[in-house]
Design a protein around this motif. Structure first.
Motif, short mmCIF file in Angstrom:
data_model
loop_
_atom_site.label_atom_id
_atom_site.label_comp_id
_atom_site.label_asym_id
_atom_site.label_seq_id
_atom_site.Cartn_x
_atom_site.Cartn_y
_atom_site.Cartn_z
N GLY A 1 0.82 -1.20 0.00
CA GLY A 1 0.00 0.00 0.00
C GLY A 1 0.85 1.25 0.00
N GLY A 2 0.21 2.36 -0.24
CA GLY A 2 0.95 3.62 -0.24
C GLY A 2 0.03 4.80 -0.48
N TYR A 3 0.63 5.98 -0.45
CA TYR A 3 -0.13 7.20 -0.74
C TYR A 3 0.83 8.28 -1.22
CZ TYR A 3 1.58 8.68 3.86
OH TYR A 3 2.38 9.00 4.93
N ALA A 4 0.26 9.26 -1.88
CA ALA A 4 0.97 10.48 -2.26
C ALA A 4 0.06 11.64 -1.93
CB ALA A 4 1.32 10.48 -3.75
N ALA A 5 0.63 12.72 -1.42
CA ALA A 5 -0.18 13.88 -1.02
C ALA A 5 0.58 15.16 -1.31
CB ALA A 5 -0.53 13.80 0.47
N VAL A 6 -0.18 16.20 -1.57
CA VAL A 6 0.40 17.52 -1.81
C VAL A 6 -0.35 18.55 -0.96
CG1 VAL A 6 -1.12 17.89 -3.80
CG2 VAL A 6 0.97 19.24 -3.57
N GLN A 7 0.41 19.47 -0.39
CA GLN A 7 -0.15 20.55 0.43
C GLN A 7 0.35 21.88 -0.11
OE1 GLN A 7 0.52 20.24 4.73
NE2 GLN A 7 0.92 22.44 4.82
N TYR A 8 -0.57 22.82 -0.33
CA TYR A 8 -0.19 24.15 -0.82
C TYR A 8 -0.62 25.18 0.21
CZ TYR A 8 0.53 28.20 -3.76
OH TYR A 8 0.99 29.40 -4.26
#
Length: 435
Positions: A350-357
């Motif tokens: 499993g995994g994830y990718a995230a972006v915060q601005y």
């Protein structure tokens, strides 16, 4: 009221200047603002220490390799010795969440794709719920001693018990120089690299195990850190009546990580865990022990000033009970078809990718996409969980360094081995105050 909120927003924007290209990223700027919000009560003889030395001591409250975005801030009121050898405080956070599900409600305050009902209950097509879960109290002492060196004591309790109202212990540990002893996050986890979410569960692939452990963690030059720990095990295996039974654990888990850190709060971490999984074959009346393992790569960094990237991928055999969607089933060891009384450790990943601005250091939006996959070697039941997808999109606003509000949209999908799929949707909101 609108004028007050508008003036707060304008003041936030006024403190944020992209063209200034400061050395610190937006997360560090927000932390600096929090450090200035403390009220210090000095005790002991002598003159009060300088502001720089006081700030350095307060900053130690935030220097935690396993600090999560949702963890409470350092106490607003701090007791500090005038020789800067001891600081202590009691604080916490009041957190209230509300959420609305439609199209088949998940029977939990946490948005977990594993729990999506494959046959929606007509009595629960829509659901509105609230929860104070995550409201916390904690006590921390940080000090320096000629004999012990640097040390700290930490106790945290959360209102996550019965109906999210009963108090239960979340962490209780002591740190003496490079050693940690007590009940805390597994070395295999990386809470700092988890993206911000209103949903308490977070990405469905996160490793969130806590256990009683002994950990050694040392920081080397050029930003490298190494940690190794011995941890109390807890497994979840499939049992079959009159064929397979659980055996008590007698060997601890062994976990370690290698981390490279640059700047003040960016890092890349490679973690691993080795486990023993005992069971008894009731047909042959023999005990057996399988070896489980897990590997994880995680990171958090700022490629450009207002942008933060989060990422994680994990895989292994026999590590499923350490977190994520798999925590809700018995996937450490499962039955081997055609071999009564025999278990094996299936593959999970499993995994994830995230972006915060960050529009300012105190107003940001983020989006997270992740998933899990259960990949047994042999055929399993058609209605068993195979894959889960998780999406979260949110906006956070810190009205002050200690008061925040947020709104979020969640989308999830569960797919079984039969190929059947179901989607779930949720909108949620949160208000939080730290003290």
């Amino acid at each position: 009221m609108k004028k007050i909120l508008l003036s707060i927003l304008i003041s936030h924007i006024a403190t944020f200047n992209l063209s200034a290209a400061p050395d610190k990223n937006v997360r560090d700027i927000a932390l600096d603002s929090t450090l200035k919000s403390h009220k210090i009560i000095f005790f002991g003889k002598g003159e009060e220490p300088s502001q720089d030395s006081t700030k350095n001591l307060i900053q130690k409250f935030y220097e935690d390799q396993f600090r999560h975005f949702q963890d409470p801030l350092a106490p607003y009121f701090l007791f500090m010795s005038k020789d800067n050898t001891l600081a202590m405080g009691m604080g916490g956070a009041v957190r209230m969440r509300g959420y609305y599900d439609w199209g088949g409600a998940i029977p939990s305050p946490g948005f977990a794709p594993y729990l999506i009902p494959m046959t929606p209950d007509p009595l629960r097509r829509r659901y509105f719920g609230t929860t104070p879960a995550g409201t916390a109290l904690f006590f921390r002492v940080i000090g320096t001693n000629k004999l012990l060196g640097d040390y700290q004591l930490y106790i945290e309790t959360n209102f996550n018990g019965y109906q999210a109202r009963d108090l239960h212990l979340k962490k209780a540990y002591a740190v003496i120089n490079d050693f940690t002893i007590g009940y805390t996050n597994s070395t295999f986890s990386d809470p700092t690299a988890l993206p911000p979410t209103v949903d308490a569960s977070g990405p469905n692939a996160k490793m969130s195990a806590t256990s009683v452990l002994v950990r050694w963690l040392h920081n080397f030059r050029k930003g490298f850190s190494v940690a190794a720990s011995v941890e109390t095990p807890s497994d979840q295996i499939e049992t079959v009546a009159d064929k397979v039974a659980k055996v008590s654990q007698y060997i601890p888990d062994f976990s370690a990580f290698l981390q490279w850190k640059w700047g003040h709060s960016n890092h890349l971490r490679l973690s691993g865990i080795l486990r023993t999984l005992p069971y008894r074959n009731l047909i042959t009346e023999q005990n057996h022990t399988k070896i489980g393992w897990g590997a994880q790569l995680s990171t958090i960094f700022n490629p450009i000033y207002p942008l933060t990237i989060y990422g994680m991928f994990n895989t292994g055999h026999g590590y499923a009970s350490l977190g994520g969607d798999w925590l809700m089933g018995n996937y450490d060891l499962i039955h081997k078809p055609g071999n009564d009384g025999v278990l094996y450790a299936p593959l999970c990943m499993g995994g994830y990718a995230a972006v915060q601005y960050n529009f300012t250091p105190f107003v940001f939006a983020s989006a997270t996409f992740g998933g899990t996959r259960y990949s047994p070697k042999y055929k399993v039941a058609e209605d068993d969980y195979k894959q889960g997808l998780y999406l979260a999109a949110n906006v956070f606003w810190y009205l002050t360094p200690r008061i925040s509000c947020a709104a979020e949209f969640n989308l999830g999908r569960r797919m079984n081995f039969s190929g059947e799929k179901r989607w779930a949707r949720r909108v949620g909101a949160m208000v939080q105050m730290s003290f």
